[in-house]
Structures are given as C-alpha cells and as structure tokens.
Design a protein around this motif. Structure first.
Motif, mmCIF file in Angstrom:
data_model
loop_
_atom_site.group_PDB
_atom_site.id
_atom_site.type_symbol
_atom_site.label_atom_id
_atom_site.label_comp_id
_atom_site.label_asym_id
_atom_site.label_seq_id
_atom_site.Cartn_x
_atom_site.Cartn_y
_atom_site.Cartn_z
ATOM 1 N N LEU A 117 -5.338 35.093 79.237
ATOM 2 C CA LEU A 117 -3.978 36.101 78.262
ATOM 3 C C LEU A 117 -4.702 36.115 77.449
ATOM 4 O O LEU A 117 -6.144 35.684 76.395
ATOM 5 N N ARG A 118 -4.125 37.523 77.121
ATOM 6 C CA ARG A 118 -4.896 38.307 75.881
ATOM 7 C C ARG A 118 -3.718 39.093 75.159
ATOM 8 O O ARG A 118 -3.051 39.784 75.633
ATOM 9 N N ASN A 119 -4.329 38.720 73.847
ATOM 10 C CA ASN A 119 -3.777 39.337 73.242
ATOM 11 C C ASN A 119 -3.884 39.516 71.351
ATOM 12 O O ASN A 119 -4.867 39.324 70.852
ATOM 13 N N PRO A 120 -4.436 40.693 71.120
ATOM 14 C CA PRO A 120 -4.569 41.588 69.518
ATOM 15 C C PRO A 120 -4.582 40.743 68.363
ATOM 16 O O PRO A 120 -2.863 40.584 68.523
ATOM 17 N N VAL A 121 -4.499 40.642 67.164
ATOM 18 C CA VAL A 121 -4.097 40.212 65.822
ATOM 19 C C VAL A 121 -3.703 41.335 65.036
ATOM 20 O O VAL A 121 -4.316 42.524 64.975
ATOM 21 N N ALA A 122 -2.446 41.154 65.150
ATOM 22 C CA ALA A 122 -2.127 42.044 64.071
ATOM 23 C C ALA A 122 -1.417 41.885 63.041
ATOM 24 O O ALA A 122 -0.577 40.616 62.908
ATOM 25 N N VAL A 123 -1.128 42.700 61.456
ATOM 26 C CA VAL A 123 -0.034 41.908 60.745
ATOM 27 C C VAL A 123 0.444 43.022 59.785
ATOM 28 O O VAL A 123 0.874 44.355 60.404
ATOM 29 N N ALA A 124 2.141 42.061 60.721
ATOM 30 C CA ALA A 124 3.385 42.875 60.348
ATOM 31 C C ALA A 124 3.915 43.699 58.723
ATOM 32 O O ALA A 124 3.301 43.046 57.791
ATOM 33 N N GLU A 125 4.507 43.770 59.103
ATOM 34 C CA GLU A 125 4.432 45.266 57.729
ATOM 35 C C GLU A 125 5.455 44.529 56.580
ATOM 36 O O GLU A 125 6.173 43.443 56.930
ATOM 37 N N SER A 126 4.971 44.416 55.638
ATOM 38 C CA SER A 126 6.301 43.754 54.847
ATOM 39 C C SER A 126 7.744 43.878 54.211
ATOM 40 O O SER A 126 8.178 45.021 54.708
ATOM 41 N N ALA A 127 8.534 42.677 54.142
ATOM 42 C CA ALA A 127 9.737 42.838 55.074
ATOM 43 C C ALA A 127 10.447 42.147 53.516
ATOM 44 O O ALA A 127 10.778 40.963 53.598
ATOM 45 N N PRO A 128 10.854 42.291 51.901
ATOM 46 C CA PRO A 128 11.084 42.417 50.993
ATOM 47 C C PRO A 128 11.922 41.578 51.892
ATOM 48 O O PRO A 128 13.204 42.134 52.070
ATOM 49 N N VAL A 129 13.338 40.003 51.222
ATOM 50 C CA VAL A 129 14.374 39.599 51.684
ATOM 51 C C VAL A 129 15.105 39.188 50.393
ATOM 52 O O VAL A 129 14.502 38.756 48.925
ATOM 53 N N THR A 130 16.510 40.047 50.267
ATOM 54 C CA THR A 130 16.704 39.681 49.069
ATOM 55 C C THR A 130 18.159 38.638 48.857
ATOM 56 O O THR A 130 18.912 39.376 50.743
ATOM 57 N N VAL A 131 18.775 38.003 48.568
ATOM 58 C CA VAL A 131 19.985 37.463 48.594
ATOM 59 C C VAL A 131 20.870 38.266 47.512
ATOM 60 O O VAL A 131 21.265 38.191 46.851
ATOM 61 N N ARG A 132 22.194 38.387 47.896
ATOM 62 C CA ARG A 132 23.355 38.931 47.149
ATOM 63 C C ARG A 132 24.480 38.107 47.376
ATOM 64 O O ARG A 132 25.193 37.155 48.629
#
Length: 328
Positions: free
Chosen positions: A311-326
């Motif tokens: 099992l092989r998987n590269p490491v990544a970082v997801a894009e920032s996704a700001p969360v707002t609650v209305r």
C-alpha cells in the motif's frame, strides 16, 4: 484456490472490475461483477462464502494490475453507508509511543490513562470463546468520503499540525439483511492521523483521527494469520527516510480480533443492514515516535505477508476551506 484475495480496479476505458489473486498471485478478472460489495451480496443471497461466490461467477482473462487504476478493495455507492472506525492501544508495544506523549501525568508515579488502558487489554483483551473481554479504545474516522485509493494522495487538512502514518490491518465487514455483521476479509491500511494534535491534549484524540485513510490494494479473504510481519517506511525524493518492522496479527496483539469486533458491533447503530464497515485494528509502529515529521510529496509504503501488493500513498495538504455559519 486455497489463497484468495480480491482487488477492485478501473480499466483504461473507465469500467470497474474485480480481480482475484490465488496461490500464484496472478490476477484474473471475476466475471459478471463490478464491485466486491456486489460479489458479497450475491454470496449472501446464494448462501456461499466469498470463495464460493468467485467460483460461481467464474474467472476470466488475466488483469495486469500495473495497467489499471487500483481502487480501495471495498467501497459503497453511497459513501454515507461506509463507516471508518478503529481501536487503539491494541498491540504489544503500542503503549510505548502513546505513553511518550503523556509522561507528565506519570511524574508522581501514576500510570497514564494510555498505559492503564493498554494494561487492561493485556489482562483481559483475549477472553475465552464466548466471553466478553476488556473494552478497547475506540475512535471514529469518517465515512466513505474519507477513504483513499491505493496510490492516491493522503491529504491532511490545511489546519492540521501533522500528517502521520499508522500502518495497520483493517477488518472489512458487511451488515446482512438481518442486521448481522459478516466479515469479508482483511486489508493493509494506513490510518492517517495528526499526532501533534493528539499529543497536545489527549481529549483531542477524536480531532486527530478525523482524517483520510487508505486501505488495500487487496482484500484478503479468510482468516488473518496470527503473526503478520512486514515493514512500514517513508520515502522522500525516492530514498528511504525512515523504516521499521510492522507487526500485527493476534500473536502481536493484546486483544483478540473477536473481542475488538464485539466491542464495535455491540452497538445497534453499527448493525444497520447494507452498511459497510472498515475497522482499523491498531499499530505499534509510528514514525512520529522517532521524531519524524512528514512533508508533502513524501510517500508512505506499507507491506506485509500474506499480502502480495504493498500500500503506497503520497502525502499532501488540502487547500484551505474557510467555514462560515449563517443563521437561517
């Protein structure tokens, strides 16, 4: 075939398929099914085990696994009906790495909560058949949307403090129409976690586990050997940055698989007909315990007999996704 493992794949035309690997570890297409879930459902309907269902469907031509896109060895058409869960402090030696995070609590001589839970497993994690043993640590990772295919990036959230591997064995289950769990088999797994968050406060363990995870490529059908031995490594720029032996199986565990399964499926919530469960059994091997900090582009590699494929998987970082609650 005495040895059987199943691989899900997508061919060059985008069509899904299932391949079976036997004693010779050569892959051949299972006729008439596009998913392991469908194969399992047909097995249940016919009163067969998975090996019998494969024999009934029949095997077609060879599949070159290097020429297809590998998928997780189980999935669900509705990801909300696939559960990712696990247990920790289940392996001999697993408390050592965890205990390093909580030494302050032991300054006065008292064992940490992690060590106490591990010792509970040592003393009562392998009950006699039919008896109920010690309750393990349990955690939730997410639903099927968090399941990553072999070879695909494991992405830490942009707000994460760490992107660490956890090489494990996962049990794969389907809940039948009567609400009974049926084990389909076992897979190699990377229970991707945030160990910096966990170290910061043990009550943040739940946060640290809400991450993607990878399993596969194979679903090993039948029993898991008592002594599973392999290796976990991290590659950086094609060279080995870190490597350690990876041990699992009941001979290397403080709990029996049956005890871990009981304490998961004792909850009616987890016995909903048609649901698929991927349950991680824990590990004693962490690069984080050796001071390793991964970087995007690093590659996790986990291998162990009796699995033919790593099992092989590269490491990544997801894009920032700001969360707002209305307010509505």
């Amino acid at each position: 075939m005495s040895r059987l493992s199943l691989v899900q794949f997508r061919d060059a035309d985008g069509a899904r398929g299932v391949a079976a690997l036997g004693d010779d570890r050569a892959a051949r297409r299972v006729e008439g099914v596009a998913s392991v879930l469908t194969l399992a459902e047909r097995a249940l309907e016919a009163g067969l085990d998975l090996a019998g269902a494969v024999a009934r469907q029949g095997l077609g031509g060879p599949v070159d696994l290097s020429e297809v896109a590998l998928l997780p060895p189980v999935d669900h058409p509705d990801p909300a009906h696939l559960w990712l869960t696990g247990t920790g402090l289940t392996h001999l030696g697993s408390a050592e790495g965890r205990d390093k995070m909580h030494r302050d609590a032991a300054a006065a001589g008292a064992p940490t909560d992690s060590m106490r839970m591990f010792l509970m497993g040592v003393e009562g994690g392998k009950p006699a058949p039919g008896a109920v043993g010690a309750q393990p640590e349990w955690f939730y990772k997410g639903d099927g949307s968090q399941l990553v295919a072999p070879g695909a990036p494991l992405a830490a959230p942009a707000f994460a403090s760490d992107a660490g591997e956890e090489p494990e064995i996962a049990g794969i289950y389907l809940i039948d129409r009567d609400g009974a769990p049926v084990r389909l088999g076992f897979a190699l797994a990377n229970e991707f976690s945030d160990h910096v968050v966990e170290r910061g406060n043990y009550l943040w363990l739940a946060h640290s586990k809400l991450r993607e995870a990878a399993i596969g490529p194979e679903l090993l059908v039948g029993d898991l050997p008592a002594d599973v031995r392999g290796a976990s490594r991290i590659l950086r720029g094609g060279a080995t940055l870190w490597e350690k032996p990876f041990l699992s199986g009941e001979a290397n565990m403080s709990h029996s698989l049956a005890n871990l399964e009981h304490h998961h499926f004792k909850y009616a919530l987890f016995r909903r007909p048609g649901d698929v469960h991927v349950h991680f059994f824990g590990t004693a091997t962490l690069s984080f315990s050796d001071g390793v900090r991964t970087e995007p582009g690093d590659v996790f590699e986990i291998e162990a007999e009796p699995f033919a494929l790593p099992l092989r998987n590269p490491v990544a970082v997801a894009e920032s996704a700001p969360v707002t609650v209305r307010a509505l």
